[in-house]
Design an enzyme around this catalytic site. Sequence first.
Site, PDB file in Angstrom:
ATOM      1  N   TRP A  27       0.655  -0.827   0.220  1.00 54.03           N
ATOM      2  CA  TRP A  27       0.157  -0.191   0.080  1.00 54.03           C
ATOM      3  C   TRP A  27       0.869   1.615   0.310  1.00 54.03           C
ATOM      4  O   TRP A  27       0.206   2.237   0.059  1.00 54.03           O
ATOM      5  CB  TRP A  27      -0.869   0.383   1.113  1.00 54.03           C
ATOM      6  CG  TRP A  27      -0.314  -0.096   2.085  1.00 54.03           C
ATOM      7  CD1 TRP A  27       0.277  -1.192   2.947  1.00 54.03           C
ATOM      8  CD2 TRP A  27       0.740   0.653   2.999  1.00 54.03           C
ATOM      9  NE1 TRP A  27       0.757  -1.293   4.447  1.00 54.03           N
ATOM     10  CE2 TRP A  27       1.327   0.391   3.988  1.00 54.03           C
ATOM     11  CE3 TRP A  27       0.819   2.621   3.067  1.00 54.03           C
ATOM     12  CZ2 TRP A  27       2.082   0.132   5.417  1.00 54.03           C
ATOM     13  CZ3 TRP A  27       1.596   2.670   4.203  1.00 54.03           C
ATOM     14  CH2 TRP A  27       2.340   1.958   4.937  1.00 54.03           C
ATOM     15  N   ASN A  28       2.534   1.466   0.233  1.00 56.52           N
ATOM     16  CA  ASN A  28       2.949   3.092   0.246  1.00 56.52           C
ATOM     17  C   ASN A  28       2.792   3.289  -0.820  1.00 56.52           C
ATOM     18  O   ASN A  28       3.389   4.659  -1.013  1.00 56.52           O
ATOM     19  CB  ASN A  28       3.886   2.109   1.099  1.00 56.52           C
ATOM     20  CG  ASN A  28       4.928   1.259   0.833  1.00 56.52           C
ATOM     21  OD1 ASN A  28       5.128   0.677  -0.424  1.00 56.52           O
ATOM     22  ND2 ASN A  28       6.566   0.894   1.058  1.00 56.52           N
ATOM     23  N   LYS A  88      -2.436  -8.062  -7.748  1.00 53.73           N
ATOM     24  CA  LYS A  88      -3.299  -8.510  -6.863  1.00 53.73           C
ATOM     25  C   LYS A  88      -2.460  -6.907  -5.375  1.00 53.73           C
ATOM     26  O   LYS A  88      -2.045  -7.094  -5.005  1.00 53.73           O
ATOM     27  CB  LYS A  88      -3.017  -9.865  -5.850  1.00 53.73           C
ATOM     28  CG  LYS A  88      -4.140  -9.887  -4.109  1.00 53.73           C
ATOM     29  CD  LYS A  88      -3.761 -10.371  -3.051  1.00 53.73           C
ATOM     30  CE  LYS A  88      -2.499  -8.882  -1.978  1.00 53.73           C
ATOM     31  NZ  LYS A  88      -3.799  -8.084  -1.914  1.00 53.73           N
ATOM     32  N   PRO A  89      -3.683  -5.996  -5.645  1.00 59.66           N
ATOM     33  CA  PRO A  89      -3.048  -4.674  -4.852  1.00 59.66           C
ATOM     34  C   PRO A  89      -2.767  -5.110  -3.460  1.00 59.66           C
ATOM     35  O   PRO A  89      -4.222  -5.829  -2.693  1.00 59.66           O
ATOM     36  CB  PRO A  89      -3.882  -3.331  -5.503  1.00 59.66           C
ATOM     37  CG  PRO A  89      -5.131  -4.456  -6.244  1.00 59.66           C
ATOM     38  CD  PRO A  89      -4.573  -5.382  -6.765  1.00 59.66           C
ATOM     39  N   ALA A  90      -2.991  -4.516  -2.702  1.00 58.32           N
ATOM     40  CA  ALA A  90      -2.662  -4.016  -1.223  1.00 58.32           C
ATOM     41  C   ALA A  90      -4.277  -3.831  -1.347  1.00 58.32           C
ATOM     42  O   ALA A  90      -4.760  -3.208  -1.569  1.00 58.32           O
ATOM     43  CB  ALA A  90      -1.847  -3.117  -0.731  1.00 58.32           C
ATOM     44  N   GLY A 144       6.452  -5.662  -0.902  1.00 56.16           N
ATOM     45  CA  GLY A 144       5.996  -6.222   0.614  1.00 56.16           C
ATOM     46  C   GLY A 144       6.981  -6.722   1.430  1.00 56.16           C
ATOM     47  O   GLY A 144       7.541  -6.308   1.883  1.00 56.16           O
ATOM     48  N   SER A 145       6.270  -7.482   2.873  1.00 54.32           N
ATOM     49  CA  SER A 145       6.738  -7.543   3.736  1.00 54.32           C
ATOM     50  C   SER A 145       7.940  -8.926   3.683  1.00 54.32           C
ATOM     51  O   SER A 145       7.393  -9.982   2.871  1.00 54.32           O
ATOM     52  CB  SER A 145       6.570  -8.090   5.130  1.00 54.32           C
ATOM     53  OG  SER A 145       5.415  -8.731   5.267  1.00 54.32           O
ATOM     54  N   GLU A 188      10.386  -8.121  -3.458  1.00 55.25           N
ATOM     55  CA  GLU A 188      11.094  -6.495  -2.669  1.00 55.25           C
ATOM     56  C   GLU A 188      10.760  -6.257  -1.435  1.00 55.25           C
ATOM     57  O   GLU A 188       9.313  -6.497  -1.345  1.00 55.25           O
ATOM     58  CB  GLU A 188      10.524  -5.962  -3.767  1.00 55.25           C
ATOM     59  CG  GLU A 188      11.684  -5.591  -5.142  1.00 55.25           C
ATOM     60  CD  GLU A 188      13.082  -4.910  -5.623  1.00 55.25           C
ATOM     61  OE1 GLU A 188      13.306  -4.558  -4.377  1.00 55.25           O
ATOM     62  OE2 GLU A 188      13.580  -5.614  -6.405  1.00 55.25           O
ATOM     63  N   LEU A 189      11.825  -6.512  -0.038  1.00 51.83           N
ATOM     64  CA  LEU A 189      10.958  -6.620   1.399  1.00 51.83           C
ATOM     65  C   LEU A 189      11.444  -5.896   2.288  1.00 51.83           C
ATOM     66  O   LEU A 189      11.839  -4.993   1.449  1.00 51.83           O
ATOM     67  CB  LEU A 189      11.598  -8.102   1.417  1.00 51.83           C
ATOM     68  CG  LEU A 189      10.921  -9.441   0.151  1.00 51.83           C
ATOM     69  CD1 LEU A 189      12.004 -10.577   1.321  1.00 51.83           C
ATOM     70  CD2 LEU A 189      10.062  -9.487   0.299  1.00 51.83           C
ATOM     71  N   CYS A 236       9.853   1.099   1.579  1.00 49.86           N
ATOM     72  CA  CYS A 236      11.055   0.146   1.978  1.00 49.86           C
ATOM     73  C   CYS A 236      12.558   0.732   2.320  1.00 49.86           C
ATOM     74  O   CYS A 236      12.969   0.563   2.987  1.00 49.86           O
ATOM     75  CB  CYS A 236      10.553  -0.911   1.148  1.00 49.86           C
ATOM     76  SG  CYS A 236      12.126   0.055  -0.168  1.00 49.86           S
ATOM     77  N   GLU A 290      11.616  -2.506  11.623  1.00 48.02           N
ATOM     78  CA  GLU A 290      11.389  -1.156  10.761  1.00 48.02           C
ATOM     79  C   GLU A 290      10.382  -0.952  11.166  1.00 48.02           C
ATOM     80  O   GLU A 290       9.263  -1.352  11.081  1.00 48.02           O
ATOM     81  CB  GLU A 290      11.313  -2.423   9.591  1.00 48.02           C
ATOM     82  CG  GLU A 290      11.072  -1.736   7.389  1.00 48.02           C
ATOM     83  CD  GLU A 290      10.657  -2.440   6.756  1.00 48.02           C
ATOM     84  OE1 GLU A 290       9.643  -3.413   6.775  1.00 48.02           O
ATOM     85  OE2 GLU A 290      11.071  -1.760   5.240  1.00 48.02           O
TER      86      GLU A 290
HETATM   87  P1  NAD Z   1       2.898  -7.095   3.697  1.00 49.14           P
HETATM   88  O1  NAD Z   1       3.063  -7.677   2.975  1.00 49.14           O
HETATM   89  O2  NAD Z   1       1.726  -6.841   4.684  1.00 49.14           O
HETATM   90  O3  NAD Z   1       1.611  -6.755   2.180  1.00 49.14           O
HETATM   91  C1  NAD Z   1       1.935  -6.751   0.827  1.00 49.14           C
HETATM   92  C2  NAD Z   1       0.880  -7.626  -0.413  1.00 49.14           C
HETATM   93  O4  NAD Z   1       1.193  -8.781   0.521  1.00 49.14           O
HETATM   94  C3  NAD Z   1      -0.347  -6.615   0.566  1.00 49.14           C
HETATM   95  O5  NAD Z   1      -0.527  -6.968  -1.246  1.00 49.14           O
HETATM   96  C4  NAD Z   1      -1.446  -7.529   1.196  1.00 49.14           C
HETATM   97  O6  NAD Z   1      -2.415  -7.978   0.796  1.00 49.14           O
HETATM   98  C5  NAD Z   1      -0.385  -9.366   0.588  1.00 49.14           C
HETATM   99  N1  NAD Z   1      -0.181  -9.874   2.095  1.00 49.14           N
HETATM  100  C6  NAD Z   1      -0.717  -9.919   3.456  1.00 49.14           C
HETATM  101  N2  NAD Z   1      -0.493 -10.779   3.839  1.00 49.14           N
HETATM  102  C7  NAD Z   1      -0.290 -11.922   3.215  1.00 49.14           C
HETATM  103  C8  NAD Z   1      -0.339 -13.724   3.384  1.00 49.14           C
HETATM  104  N3  NAD Z   1      -0.690 -13.853   4.254  1.00 49.14           N
HETATM  105  N4  NAD Z   1      -0.492 -14.487   1.898  1.00 49.14           N
HETATM  106  C9  NAD Z   1      -0.454 -13.253   0.444  1.00 49.14           C
HETATM  107  N5  NAD Z   1      -0.731 -12.149   0.517  1.00 49.14           N
HETATM  108  C10 NAD Z   1      -0.466 -11.525   1.753  1.00 49.14           C
HETATM  109  O7  NAD Z   1       3.276  -5.158   3.535  1.00 49.14           O
HETATM  110  P2  NAD Z   1       3.171  -4.199   3.537  1.00 49.14           P
HETATM  111  O8  NAD Z   1       2.207  -3.981   5.584  1.00 49.14           O
HETATM  112  O9  NAD Z   1       1.977  -3.228   3.000  1.00 49.14           O
HETATM  113  O10 NAD Z   1       3.709  -3.148   2.959  1.00 49.14           O
HETATM  114  C11 NAD Z   1       5.025  -2.429   4.016  1.00 49.14           C
HETATM  115  C12 NAD Z   1       6.210  -3.528   3.759  1.00 49.14           C
HETATM  116  O11 NAD Z   1       6.858  -3.622   2.432  1.00 49.14           O
HETATM  117  C13 NAD Z   1       7.217  -2.980   4.547  1.00 49.14           C
HETATM  118  O12 NAD Z   1       8.454  -4.081   4.562  1.00 49.14           O
HETATM  119  C14 NAD Z   1       8.413  -2.478   3.414  1.00 49.14           C
HETATM  120  O13 NAD Z   1       9.601  -2.321   3.751  1.00 49.14           O
HETATM  121  C15 NAD Z   1       8.110  -3.391   2.277  1.00 49.14           C
HETATM  122  N6  NAD Z   1       8.196  -2.514   0.975  1.00 49.14           N
HETATM  123  C16 NAD Z   1       9.028  -3.170  -0.251  1.00 49.14           C
HETATM  124  C17 NAD Z   1       9.650  -2.396  -1.346  1.00 49.14           C
HETATM  125  C18 NAD Z   1      10.810  -3.304  -1.592  1.00 49.14           C
HETATM  126  O14 NAD Z   1      10.940  -2.386  -2.988  1.00 49.14           O
HETATM  127  N7  NAD Z   1      12.102  -4.012  -0.924  1.00 49.14           N
HETATM  128  C19 NAD Z   1       9.081  -1.344  -1.544  1.00 49.14           C
HETATM  129  C20 NAD Z   1       7.528  -1.269  -0.983  1.00 49.14           C
HETATM  130  C21 NAD Z   1       7.356  -1.866   0.803  1.00 49.14           C
END
Ligand code: NAD
Length: 493
Positions: free
Chosen positions: A164-165, A188-190, A242-243, A264-265, A298, A395
């Site tokens: 979502w960020n 699949k967006p956030a 994502g995370s 990309e975590l 991130c 983080e």
């Molecule tokens: P998140 O991992 O909770 O969510 C990211 C995506 O994964 C969302 O679309 C979410 O719906 C999905 N998701 C969540 N739980 C899931 C599950 N159990 N199974 C499958 N999909 C699932 O992360 P967030 O809170 O949305 O974003 C923040 C994180 O993303 C931070 O850790 C940040 O550092 C990281 N991030 C990394 C980069 C990069 O380029 N390295 C860029 C932006 C954000």
Amino acid sequence: MAAPADGAHAPARSLALSSPLHKAVLRRAYKSGASFPVLNPATGEHLADVAEMGPKDVNAAVAGAKAAMAIWSQKTAKERAATLMAWHGLIMCHQEELAELLTLEMGKPLAEARGEVAHGASYIVWFAEEAKRLYGDIIPTNDQNRRLLVIKQPVGVVAAITPWNFPSAMITRKIAPALAAGCTAVVKPAEDTPLSALALAILAEEAGFPEGAVNVVTCKNPADVAKALTDHDDVRKLSFTGSTRVGKLLMRQCADTVKKISLELGGNAPFIVFDDADIDAAVAGAMMAKYRNAGQTCISANRFYVQAGVREEFAFKLAEAVSRLKMGNGAEDGTTVGPLINPGAVAKVDGLVRGACASGATIVLGGKPGVMGENFYEPTVLTGVTPDMTISQNEIFGPVAAIYPFEEEGDAIIMANDTPYGLAAYVYTRDMGRIWRVSEALEYGMVGINDGTFSSEAAPFGGVKQSGIGREGSKYGLDDFVEIKYISMAGLA
Ligand code: NAD
């Protein structure tokens, strides 16, 4: 949700989802059946109802993407580039509406949202150009009766799961190279920010991609949808941002079908300021690296290591600059720090700050949640932070700068590398020898030297260790979306 606490700030520019594009997004978002709401994090306002899709929708989207790929992958690179350029043109024509949508669903200041839309679109131009340079190879032969060739082919249907960020740029950074390579995609967006994704898909259709080339599957509860994507044989590649926690889960899920993956975590970026640094430049860099997007990136600087000789000056000047930030609704003119994404994010940031203070850190500025509404957290500067504190290993993902003292260059490197993450690092120094020593010693995918904002479509973005696999953007960004095929031609004599 609590209303903003006082009337001291300027009224928000009245943003409403009223343009033809916005209305098309609302129509696309929900037709019937189960839905979930999307809320404005600054005000709690209900913005839209969005379809709660499930595995059946995933299967339909993947089938559509596979059918579209049969058409799209047969286009010449020049034709694909032209359609990508048309998409870019439409996005930039609608930049203001897309920025408004982004601010409404995600909260970042409108100026940052405009910047994100343009930055995200820049990947489309970049990969439209790269599509035409997806060269193969002819390898010097080992036998005069044989020729050895390499061609690059699209990997297949790509699943893109995004956070979502950066609701817009994280999508274009994935699907522009996918489409450039001849793949099609299911996004699949956030759950907090699905509207920007839908807008991008609508504009992609208008640009002339075949029906089914760009699909969006929206849902509040991502686990089943993500599992359907990772289990699907016809999805040949997962690109996830994502995370780290969810990245590991998805990596495991992709094992059964042996998918190509890019991850990309999360990060835990060190920001090292040496005695010889230009302190004003370091403060300016810190403001970008820490407070942009309210610290929710991130690559946000997470741990500020400041050498003894400049510690007080840096902390003082940083606090002074932070005191000039204007927290508020991103739609208000002059806002430089918006809300965090949801109450859980505020609770997490506050917990880290309270924990650090209980262990001896000092709040120089800020440190209060909920000042303008429940999703807001005051821009904060903490000093006296030490590596054993919980804030050091997490983080922060909020507008909190944690300043650690250090004495020697070697100490800073050891502390900076003392994390499972390895995404971005920042270094401020004017010593050329130190620049090379420290850059090479840091276990990070990206190092900014005297540079607080280094993201660019021309540069490879990505991490090492538990921050990820693969690179996005740059000439390397297409690699993840192609398979290399070796063709041996014999019988030539
Ligand atoms: P998140 O991992 O909770 O969510 C990211 C995506 O994964 C969302 O679309 C979410 O719906 C999905 N998701 C969540 N739980 C899931 C599950 N159990 N199974 C499958 N999909 C699932 O992360 P967030 O809170 O949305 O974003 C923040 C994180 O993303 C931070 O850790 C940040 O550092 C990281 N991030 C990394 C980069 C990069 O380029 N390295 C860029 C932006 C954000």
